[in-house]
Design a protein around this motif. Structure first.
Motif, PDB file in Angstrom:
ATOM      1  N   SER A 138     -13.025  -5.386  34.000  1.00  0.00           N
ATOM      2  CA  SER A 138     -13.052  -6.827  33.777  1.00  0.00           C
ATOM      3  C   SER A 138     -14.437  -7.411  34.033  1.00  0.00           C
ATOM      4  N   ASP A 139     -15.259  -6.676  34.788  1.00  0.00           N
ATOM      5  CA  ASP A 139     -16.620  -7.131  35.062  1.00  0.00           C
ATOM      6  C   ASP A 139     -17.555  -6.925  33.874  1.00  0.00           C
ATOM      7  N   ALA A 140     -17.082  -6.163  32.876  1.00  0.00           N
ATOM      8  CA  ALA A 140     -17.878  -5.944  31.658  1.00  0.00           C
ATOM      9  C   ALA A 140     -17.041  -6.403  30.468  1.00  0.00           C
ATOM     10  N   PRO A 141     -16.995  -7.690  30.181  1.00  0.00           N
ATOM     11  CA  PRO A 141     -16.076  -8.234  29.174  1.00  0.00           C
ATOM     12  C   PRO A 141     -16.335  -7.756  27.758  1.00  0.00           C
ATOM     13  N   THR A 142     -17.542  -7.256  27.470  1.00  0.00           N
ATOM     14  CA  THR A 142     -17.825  -6.763  26.119  1.00  0.00           C
ATOM     15  C   THR A 142     -17.972  -5.237  26.089  1.00  0.00           C
ATOM     16  N   GLY A 143     -17.642  -4.570  27.179  1.00  0.00           N
ATOM     17  CA  GLY A 143     -17.716  -3.106  27.220  1.00  0.00           C
ATOM     18  C   GLY A 143     -16.431  -2.486  26.690  1.00  0.00           C
ATOM     19  N   ASN A 153     -18.603  10.529  14.837  1.00  0.00           N
ATOM     20  CA  ASN A 153     -18.666  10.159  13.420  1.00  0.00           C
ATOM     21  C   ASN A 153     -19.551   8.942  13.194  1.00  0.00           C
ATOM     22  N   LEU A 154     -19.584   8.070  14.215  1.00  0.00           N
ATOM     23  CA  LEU A 154     -20.384   6.855  14.092  1.00  0.00           C
ATOM     24  C   LEU A 154     -21.837   7.094  14.496  1.00  0.00           C
ATOM     25  N   GLY A 155     -22.077   8.155  15.269  1.00  0.00           N
ATOM     26  CA  GLY A 155     -23.428   8.444  15.732  1.00  0.00           C
ATOM     27  C   GLY A 155     -23.877   7.570  16.879  1.00  0.00           C
ATOM     28  N   VAL A 156     -22.947   7.158  17.739  1.00  0.00           N
ATOM     29  CA  VAL A 156     -23.277   6.287  18.856  1.00  0.00           C
ATOM     30  C   VAL A 156     -23.008   7.011  20.161  1.00  0.00           C
ATOM     31  N   LYS A 157     -23.765   6.686  21.194  1.00  0.00           N
ATOM     32  CA  LYS A 157     -23.590   7.281  22.506  1.00  0.00           C
ATOM     33  C   LYS A 157     -23.291   6.185  23.530  1.00  0.00           C
ATOM     34  N   VAL A 158     -22.975   6.623  24.744  1.00  0.00           N
ATOM     35  CA  VAL A 158     -22.694   5.668  25.821  1.00  0.00           C
ATOM     36  C   VAL A 158     -23.921   4.771  26.027  1.00  0.00           C
ATOM     37  N   GLY A 159     -23.673   3.467  26.096  1.00  0.00           N
ATOM     38  CA  GLY A 159     -24.752   2.494  26.228  1.00  0.00           C
ATOM     39  C   GLY A 159     -25.175   1.898  24.911  1.00  0.00           C
ATOM     40  N   GLY A 160     -24.703   2.475  23.788  1.00  0.00           N
ATOM     41  CA  GLY A 160     -25.060   1.960  22.485  1.00  0.00           C
ATOM     42  C   GLY A 160     -24.310   0.678  22.151  1.00  0.00           C
ATOM     43  N   THR A 161     -24.807  -0.031  21.144  1.00  0.00           N
ATOM     44  CA  THR A 161     -24.209  -1.296  20.719  1.00  0.00           C
ATOM     45  C   THR A 161     -23.519  -1.106  19.372  1.00  0.00           C
ATOM     46  N   VAL A 162     -22.305  -1.653  19.261  1.00  0.00           N
ATOM     47  CA  VAL A 162     -21.548  -1.583  18.012  1.00  0.00           C
ATOM     48  C   VAL A 162     -21.014  -2.966  17.692  1.00  0.00           C
ATOM     49  N   VAL A 163     -20.603  -3.144  16.443  1.00  0.00           N
ATOM     50  CA  VAL A 163     -20.016  -4.409  15.988  1.00  0.00           C
ATOM     51  C   VAL A 163     -18.617  -4.123  15.471  1.00  0.00           C
ATOM     52  N   LEU A 164     -17.626  -4.888  15.976  1.00  0.00           N
ATOM     53  CA  LEU A 164     -16.244  -4.759  15.524  1.00  0.00           C
ATOM     54  C   LEU A 164     -15.929  -5.889  14.561  1.00  0.00           C
ATOM     55  N   LEU A 165     -15.326  -5.540  13.430  1.00  0.00           N
ATOM     56  CA  LEU A 165     -14.934  -6.519  12.422  1.00  0.00           C
ATOM     57  C   LEU A 165     -13.434  -6.370  12.194  1.00  0.00           C
ATOM     58  N   ALA A 166     -12.674  -7.474  12.319  1.00  0.00           N
ATOM     59  CA  ALA A 166     -11.223  -7.409  12.172  1.00  0.00           C
ATOM     60  C   ALA A 166     -10.712  -8.690  11.525  1.00  0.00           C
ATOM     61  N   THR A 167      -9.489  -8.611  11.020  1.00  0.00           N
ATOM     62  CA  THR A 167      -8.826  -9.767  10.425  1.00  0.00           C
ATOM     63  C   THR A 167      -8.137 -10.563  11.522  1.00  0.00           C
ATOM     64  N   THR A 168      -8.369 -11.861  11.557  1.00  0.00           N
ATOM     65  CA  THR A 168      -7.779 -12.696  12.595  1.00  0.00           C
ATOM     66  C   THR A 168      -6.310 -12.965  12.304  1.00  0.00           C
ATOM     67  N   ALA A 175     -16.009 -11.135  13.898  1.00  0.00           N
ATOM     68  CA  ALA A 175     -16.769  -9.984  14.392  1.00  0.00           C
ATOM     69  C   ALA A 175     -17.256 -10.267  15.804  1.00  0.00           C
ATOM     70  N   VAL A 176     -17.356  -9.200  16.588  1.00  0.00           N
ATOM     71  CA  VAL A 176     -17.906  -9.305  17.949  1.00  0.00           C
ATOM     72  C   VAL A 176     -18.828  -8.120  18.179  1.00  0.00           C
ATOM     73  N   GLU A 177     -19.853  -8.343  18.986  1.00  0.00           N
ATOM     74  CA  GLU A 177     -20.780  -7.273  19.346  1.00  0.00           C
ATOM     75  C   GLU A 177     -20.379  -6.714  20.712  1.00  0.00           C
ATOM     76  N   CYS A 178     -20.306  -5.381  20.804  1.00  0.00           N
ATOM     77  CA  CYS A 178     -19.812  -4.731  22.029  1.00  0.00           C
ATOM     78  C   CYS A 178     -20.777  -3.638  22.460  1.00  0.00           C
ATOM     79  N   THR A 179     -20.616  -3.223  23.717  1.00  0.00           N
ATOM     80  CA  THR A 179     -21.376  -2.121  24.283  1.00  0.00           C
ATOM     81  C   THR A 179     -20.425  -0.977  24.601  1.00  0.00           C
ATOM     82  N   VAL A 180     -20.805   0.234  24.241  1.00  0.00           N
ATOM     83  CA  VAL A 180     -19.972   1.415  24.501  1.00  0.00           C
ATOM     84  C   VAL A 180     -20.132   1.811  25.965  1.00  0.00           C
ATOM     85  N   ARG A 181     -19.049   1.670  26.749  1.00  0.00           N
ATOM     86  CA  ARG A 181     -19.101   2.027  28.175  1.00  0.00           C
ATOM     87  C   ARG A 181     -18.737   3.496  28.423  1.00  0.00           C
ATOM     88  N   GLY A 182     -17.893   4.059  27.554  1.00  0.00           N
ATOM     89  CA  GLY A 182     -17.446   5.431  27.788  1.00  0.00           C
ATOM     90  C   GLY A 182     -16.787   6.036  26.564  1.00  0.00           C
TER      91      GLY A 182
END
Length: 400
Positions: A138-143, A153-168, A175-182
């Protein structure tokens, strides 16, 4: 008298007792290992995120995939508070399911996601294997955490930034920008190749909804699942809530249990046949050697029913001794093997193996002991009947 007759012909009796003990030991070890597989598969599924009981809107399982937003549960309600304080309920974890597209750099692929409560999910998903990084907080709301296959498949590692796109929920895009925690792995590689988890507030912000599709309940003990589910169904009858136990959702476990149950039945049948043949042969040899003795007993007035029961009791005595010896040896070997461990290969989709054990239960030990008694008693019926049908004159002339 039966015990004295058994010990009098101790060499032959030892063969029968050994056959019974061997059968009981074999059944205890084989069935105990399968019992451990039941337990490990069951608890592994439950602790990997399945939980004990799923609470959802009525009809969600049938129609939720087509229109999930019409089956949302509220984020707070009187029913939720009552369930949280219900007897045997240890914790309740909300889940919000969604899917969309995830992007990193120039790569964009589809995903299947879940919004979860990080604190409650630590209890529900205790067995989820985090291969690298950190879990949700909960201390990392965008992790967020990704399946290892999805990250590769995405080519991302821990600490990388990704963007999620979804239908509301209203049908638009967000869309939201997130950080890969694990990164995590599960028993299903296909799931790891497409799955991700995000904190519940982030999922609600992405979908612009308030609520959850399921409440996952964890009870104090897996054995309390059915009783708790029935009590909840009775209490919330007519509320529009549906309570589904874990075993109705774990299709793999049900198929595994059905297959292994058939294997145990075959093992029991084979052991039973071996014991019956061994004891029948032992008892028939005893009847032949004691034909003159049987004739003398009949001549002095013993009834044929008494002769029959005498040999049945002798078979039962062999079963009692062999069964007790088999349980003692089987339990000792089971504890020794469990202490050492049984090397098991890695499950599909996993890279590391584990150690198996032999689980002993009261039902298993009782079944093994009853099998010993039942088969030896059954095996002694025909020899006993033959002994009781002997003609007195022919029996007295035997070996003369």
């Amino acid at each position: 008298m039966a015990f004295r007759n058994v010990t009098r012909q101790y060499r032959r009796s030892l063969l029968g007792i050994a056959a019974v003990a061997f059968g009981v030991v074999s059944l205890v070890l084989a069935a105990g290992f399968i019992e451990w597989i039941y337990w490990a598969t069951r608890e592994g599924a439950i602790q990997s995120g399945l939980g004990h009981i799923h609470v959802m809107r009525a009809g969600y399982l049938e129609k939720g995939q087509a229109d999930p937003m019409r089956h949302l549960l509220p984020s707070s309600s009187a029913e939720l508070q009552e369930i949280e304080h219900f007897a045997k309920v240890k914790t309740i974890a909300p889940r919000l399911s969604f899917n969309g597209m995830i992007s990193h750099g120039e790569s964009t692929i589809s995903f299947v996601g879940e919004g979860v409560d990080p604190e409650a999910e630590r209890i529900v998903s205790r067995a989820m294997n985090l291969s690298s990084g950190q879990t949700l907080s909960s201390d990392a709301p965008t992790g967020i955490v990704l399946g290892r296959g999805l990250a590769e498949n995405l080519g991302v590692k821990v600490g990388g930034t990704v963007v999620l796109l979804a239908t509301t929920g209203a049908g638009g895009l967000n869309a939201v920008e997130c950080t890969v925690r694990g990164l995590f792995t599960s028993v299903s590689k296909a799931y790891d190749d497409s799955a991700l988890r995000v904190p519940m507030p982030l999922a609600r912000r992405l979908l612009r909804v308030d609520g959850a599709h399921r409440w996952i309940l964890v009870v104090d003990d897996t054995r309390d699942t059915t009783a708790t589910m029935l009590a909840l169904r009775e209490k919330f009858r007519g509320s529009g809530l549906e309570f589904v136990p874990w075993y109705e959702l774990a299709d793999f476990y049900k198929k595994t249990a059905a297959l292994l149950s058939k294997q145990v039945s075959i093992v029991e049948l084979i052991i039973g046949i071996i014991i019956v043949l061994s004891i029948t042969n032992t008892m028939m040899m005893s009847v032949l050697e004691r034909t003159a003795e049987i004739g003398t007993c009949l001549a002095i007035g013993r009834r044929r029913r008494q002769i029959l029961l005498q040999f049945v009791y002798e078979g039962l005595t062999i079963g009692l001794i062999g069964g007790a010896l088999g349980l003692t040896l089987g339990a000792s070997l089971a504890m020794l093997i469990s202490y050492v461990g049984i090397p098991m290969p890695p499950p599909p989709g996993m890279s590391e193996g584990y150690s198996g054990e032999i689980m002993l239960t009261g039902a298993l030990l009782s079944k093994a002991f009853l099998l010993a008694i039942g088969t030896t008693t059954l095996a002694s019926l025909y020899p006993a009947w033959k002994a009781s049908r002997l003609e007195i004159v022919d029996a007295l002339r035997h070996n003369r």
